[in-house]
Write an enzyme that holds these catalytic residues in place. Structure first.
Site, mmCIF file in Angstrom:
data_model
loop_
_atom_site.group_PDB
_atom_site.id
_atom_site.type_symbol
_atom_site.label_atom_id
_atom_site.label_comp_id
_atom_site.label_asym_id
_atom_site.label_seq_id
_atom_site.Cartn_x
_atom_site.Cartn_y
_atom_site.Cartn_z
ATOM 1 N N TYR A 1 -9.280 53.832 55.765
ATOM 2 C CA TYR A 1 -9.447 54.518 57.344
ATOM 3 C C TYR A 1 -9.397 56.052 57.190
ATOM 4 O O TYR A 1 -8.963 56.457 55.572
ATOM 5 C CB TYR A 1 -8.599 53.336 58.245
ATOM 6 C CG TYR A 1 -7.106 54.522 58.302
ATOM 7 C CD1 TYR A 1 -7.320 56.083 58.775
ATOM 8 C CD2 TYR A 1 -6.537 53.790 57.029
ATOM 9 C CE1 TYR A 1 -5.902 56.442 58.890
ATOM 10 C CE2 TYR A 1 -5.335 54.525 57.016
ATOM 11 C CZ TYR A 1 -5.148 55.467 58.064
ATOM 12 O OH TYR A 1 -3.569 56.484 57.457
ATOM 13 N N LYS B 1 -6.333 55.739 50.823
ATOM 14 C CA LYS B 1 -5.918 55.553 51.770
ATOM 15 C C LYS B 1 -6.217 54.871 52.884
ATOM 16 O O LYS B 1 -7.051 53.817 53.458
ATOM 17 C CB LYS B 1 -6.833 56.824 52.616
ATOM 18 C CG LYS B 1 -6.302 57.086 54.375
ATOM 19 C CD LYS B 1 -6.866 58.762 55.308
ATOM 20 C CE LYS B 1 -7.190 58.642 56.335
ATOM 21 N NZ LYS B 1 -5.533 59.291 56.270
ATOM 22 N N GLU C 1 5.424 63.830 50.971
ATOM 23 C CA GLU C 1 4.880 64.250 52.225
ATOM 24 C C GLU C 1 5.530 63.725 53.325
ATOM 25 O O GLU C 1 6.458 63.656 53.157
ATOM 26 C CB GLU C 1 3.474 64.000 52.194
ATOM 27 C CG GLU C 1 3.357 61.865 52.160
ATOM 28 C CD GLU C 1 2.116 61.738 51.707
ATOM 29 O OE1 GLU C 1 0.914 62.719 52.390
ATOM 30 O OE2 GLU C 1 1.701 60.944 51.048
ATOM 31 N N LEU D 1 -0.815 61.138 49.847
ATOM 32 C CA LEU D 1 -2.177 61.550 50.897
ATOM 33 C C LEU D 1 -2.772 62.591 49.994
ATOM 34 O O LEU D 1 -2.712 63.554 51.211
ATOM 35 C CB LEU D 1 -2.501 60.541 51.335
ATOM 36 C CG LEU D 1 -3.777 60.851 52.142
ATOM 37 C CD1 LEU D 1 -4.163 59.327 51.244
ATOM 38 C CD2 LEU D 1 -3.922 60.143 53.659
#
Length: 283
Positions: A33, A148, A180, A205
């Site tokens: 996505y 992703k 992250e 990511l």
């Protein structure tokens, strides 16, 4: 006004949008996505989002569902049909529909879904003016978080665990180092004023907002280093902030209940946030 979604060639009322029960995105999270930002009718960072979409699909051996030019047209149509000047466009591409089997056949027709919701570049200003609190959580995600994919259960569990203790985000830690957050990239600013964020590798990511914030920092002549950092470095930082499409550049004022700096959004983070917004509006 009814929201409009795009599903495999059709524009339909949001409440009526459906996918097949054996779509592999539903069965296996075999899908990727992107969330693209529209500012005053113009798509912001769209080239980066589409490049990352191509890379994610390639890493999973899924074909691009259509030419990139066609995707751009559909994204614009979704924006217009929802009568939005500024918006977040959600786009999801799955491998397609097939009888449920871990093995996937070649040549499946990818499924494409797009939705839009209202967004204002200033909508998180009130939150940013106060700063947010975050807490650390173990990073238990799979080893290819650079793709992703829609397989976000570990992210969702971490964010909900943070919410249960009154925090806005979960700071993910693996092997002693911060990677992250559950839905954003993490940054610290050292006592020497150096911006530090995790390298763009398989453990994070590579955010499109992260990349633009990097550019803004360089334009502001700020020093930026990509390297792993520890929780102790977070606690000792002058400032901490997060980057994501929906929150832009978000100051963090406490981590695990410990105050960062003087407990207020820091001046460097504020400058970077304003530079990012100015860059987006100048498109």
């Amino acid at each position: 006004m009814s929201r409009i979604a795009y599903v495999n060639g059709q524009y339909v009322p949001h409440g009526s949008a459906q996918i097949h029960v054996e779509d592999r995105g539903y069965q296996f999270a075999d899908s990727v996505y992107e969330v693209c930002l529209v500012v005053d009718g113009k798509f912001w960072d769209i080239d980066g989002h589409l490049a990352r979409l191509r890379r994610s699909l390639s890493e999973l051996d899924i074909e691009m569902p259509m030419p990139e030019s066609a995707l751009r047209i559909i994204m614009e149509n979704v924006r217009k049909r929802n009568h939005l000047k500024s918006a977040l466009i959600y786009m999801q591409v799955s491998r397609g529909v097939a009888p449920r089997n871990h093995l996937f056949a070649k040549g499946l027709v990818p499924s494409v879904v797009m939705t839009a919701k209202r967004f204002d570049l200033d909508q998180s200003d009130e939150k940013a003016a106060k700063g947010i609190s975050i807490v650390s959580q173990p990073d238990i995600r799979w080893g290819r978080t650079d793709i992703k994919t829609t397989g976000l259960l570990a992210n969702a569990m971490a964010k909900n665990a943070a919410h249960e203790v009154g925090a806005a985000e979960a700071l993910l830690v693996r092997d002693g180092f911060v990677t992250e957050c559950s839905s954003s990239n993490a940054w610290i600013i050292t006592k020497d004023g150096v911006l530090v964020t995790h390298p763009k590798d398989h453990k994070i990511l590579g955010g499109i907002t992260r990349a633009t914030a990097f550019e803004c920092a360089q334009e502001l002549q700020l020093s930026v280093i990509e390297r792993p950092f520890t929780l102790n470095e977070v606690f000792a930082a002058r400032e901490v902030f997060l980057t994501s499409a929906s929150s832009i550049v978000m100051p963090v004022v406490t981590v695990n209940g410990r105050q960062i700096g003087d407990g207020a959004p820091g001046p460097i983070t504020i400058r970077l946030r304003e530079a990012y917004k100015a860059k987006a509006r100048a498109l």
